[in-house]
Design an enzyme around this catalytic site. Structure first.
Site, PDB file in Angstrom:
ATOM      1  N   LYS A  51      80.437 100.758 -51.817  1.00 48.96           N
ATOM      2  CA  LYS A  51      79.876 101.852 -51.007  1.00 48.96           C
ATOM      3  C   LYS A  51      79.085 101.298 -49.823  1.00 48.96           C
ATOM      4  CE  LYS A  51      75.944 103.025 -51.423  1.00 48.96           C
ATOM      5  NZ  LYS A  51      75.306 103.833 -52.442  1.00 48.96           N
ATOM      6  N   GLU A 182      76.325 110.626 -49.295  1.00 45.44           N
ATOM      7  CA  GLU A 182      76.635 109.290 -48.750  1.00 45.44           C
ATOM      8  C   GLU A 182      78.078 109.222 -48.253  1.00 45.44           C
ATOM      9  OE1 GLU A 182      73.487 106.458 -51.212  1.00 45.44           O
ATOM     10  OE2 GLU A 182      75.555 106.500 -51.885  1.00 45.44           O
ATOM     11  N   GLU A 440      55.650 100.586 -38.470  1.00 46.95           N
ATOM     12  CA  GLU A 440      54.211 100.532 -38.155  1.00 46.95           C
ATOM     13  C   GLU A 440      53.570 101.919 -38.284  1.00 46.95           C
ATOM     14  OE1 GLU A 440      52.957  99.812 -33.987  1.00 46.95           O
ATOM     15  OE2 GLU A 440      55.076  99.933 -33.470  1.00 46.95           O
TER      16      GLU A 440
END
Ligand code: NDP
Length: 452
Positions: A51, A182, A440
């Site tokens: 996958k 997916e 960040e």
């Protein structure tokens, strides 16, 4: 000298079974392992690994446009499925060989056969060979299931997708979980015309609402024809493909229909019930916190127990089993705060509680930010990123982290360490930002967007 042929017999050569066999053998135990198909199990042969390789392949389509925006003189290419298949098959052969080599190097005796349990301390191979064994570890995994409807067998599952001789031009994917979402993204990226039906109100049920909302919005923006509140009513084989009538009344013909409607544990015909092991309502082997069944000599780990269906969890369950049984150190498996990634496009990484679940538990502060990532701004892609922290108002602990972003899987692995350690929002803030990065933002969100 033991009275048994083996100290441990493992049934199933997937990630969990192989790890348990090797680690048990390292304690000096004599270990046998039976696998009826290919070594490596779902993860290596027909799951995570192939996958992810398909994810990589599918991401190139957008990269051509990005590269041009950065000044590269490249044309959009066409994707060649047979080339990918050949390379994929070679890679899976290589990985299977690595697994076999590791087992041989660990002195585990491999039996390439189906094994069943024929006694509390006995297993029998398909050819009738019987072994006595002090302990049995059932690690037979799970398999995809087709929904209970007429002609469902016209559809394929994720097992079949890697073996298709040709890519379909038009596919319908049914389901809204990890696998459906997916593969909808992967196939869309490879140039397939993808329709996805999900019966509920939003895909990826159980995950943070804002995170899954962004994933589904971006999937639609990238070309997946996603229909929510929609299911298949009827299917028939027609000359030009598979005719589907759906719950909103529309009818369409697809080259393939893929069902990603859940998986079931592989317990059928294993002989477990006959020796007194409890099998649950979902076909799973019922185990306690130490992965032990009602029969003291028989343990089970991984997807066959239907706890958390993730490779690293099966591996940890296997290690805890060895600690408990072969190292005299009873170890419960820790299923709390498991980070995971959903390899949709955009990718999602998540650990801990969703905002919705946390809110039920206590008063929380939500810190969130959403922006366009720098890398794709040149190409003027509409991509957006979401970074979100769910924080306990009372203890200041970060209860959940949800990231929708390129490389979200990589980020959540690292954020997961801090959250597993019980880090507070102030400890996140005390960490200096790495600039310029996407991650960040996890340490620079100053004010909550809401308290709930
Ligand atoms: P899931 O249980 O996650 O999803 C099944 C989906 O199918 C749900 O959306 C469900 O809807 C729907 N569904 C179930 N029955 C029907 C039906 N009869 N008709 C229509 N829709 C139906 O299963 P998956 O197969 O996607 O994945 C299995 C497991 O594998 C996951 O739980 C995950 O742990 C693991 N996995 C992990 C990955 C990763 O870590 N990246 C990747 C792939 C798999 P509803 O929500 O309404 O129940």
């Amino acid at each position: 000298m033991s009275d048994f042929d083996y100290d441990l017999f493992v049934i199933g050569g997937g990630s969990g079974g192989v790890r348990a066999a090797r680690v048990a053998s390292a304690t000096g135990a004599t270990v046998g392992l039976a696998e009826e198909f290919r070594m490596g199990g779902t993860c290596v042969i027909r799951g995570c690994v192939p996958k992810k390789l398909m994810v990589f392949a599918s991401e190139y389509q957008e990269m051509f446009a990005d590269a041009r925006a950065y000044g590269w003189d490249v044309q959009d290419g066409t994707f060649n499925w047979p080339t990918f298949r050949t390379n994929l098959d070679a890679e899976l052969d290589r990985l299977e060989a690595v697994y076999r080599k590791m087992l041989a190097g660990s002195d585990v005796t491999v039996h390439d056969a189906r094994a069943t349990v024929t006694g509390a301390q006995e297993v029998t191979l398909a050819d009738g060979t019987t072994f006595s064994t002090k302990h049995i570890l059932v690690a037979t995994g799970g398999r995809p299931v087709l929904p209970d409807m007429k002609n469902a067998d016209l559809g394929i599952t994720s097992n079949d997708i890697f073996l298709l001789p040709d890519l379909p031009k038009k596919i319908l994917i049914v389901g809204g979980g990890y696998i459906a979402s997916e593969f909808a993204c992967i196939l869309n990226g490879l140039g397939v015309d993808v329709t996805q039906f999900y019966r509920g109100a939003q895909i990826l049920r159980g995950f943070d609402d804002e995170a899954r909302g962004l994933v589904s919005e971006m999937m639609i923006e990238k070309g997946v024809n996603l229909h929510l509140g929609t299911n298949v009513l009827e299917m028939e084989k027609h000359e030009d493909g598979i005719w589907v009538k759906c719950s909103n009344g529309s009818e369409k013909v697809y080259d393939q229909v893929m069902f990603a409607t859940g998986r079931t544990p592989n317990t059928d015909g294993l002989g477990l019930e006959a020796v007194g092991v409890d099998i649950g309502r979902r076909n799973e082997v019922v185990v306690d916190d130490y992965s032990q069944t009602k029969v003291p000599s028989i343990y089970a780990i991984g997807d066959v127990t239907n706890r958390v269906q993730l490779t690293p969890v099966a591996i940890r369950e296997g290690m805890a089993f060895v600690e408990t049984v072969f190292k005299g150190n009873p170890t419960k498996v820790d299923h709390a705060l498991i980070p995971s990634a959903i390899f949709t496009q955009p990718e999602m990484g998540t650990v801990g509680l969703s905002e919705e679940d946390a809110r039920e538990q206590e008063t929380i502060e939500v810190y969130a930010t959403s922006f366009r990532p720098m890398q794709t701004a040149f190409a003027n892609r509409p991509d957006r990123v979401l970074m979100k922290l769910v924080v306990s108002k009372a203890t200041r602990k970060v209860l959940g982290c949800h990231i929708v972003s390129p490389h979200a899987g990589e980020m959540i692995q690292l954020a997961g360490i801090a959250i597993k350690m019980g880090a507070t929002k102030e400890q996140f803030d005390a960490t200096c930002a790495v600039h310029p990065t996407i991650s960040e933002e996890l340490v620079t969100m100053r004010d909550p967007v809401r308290t709930a």
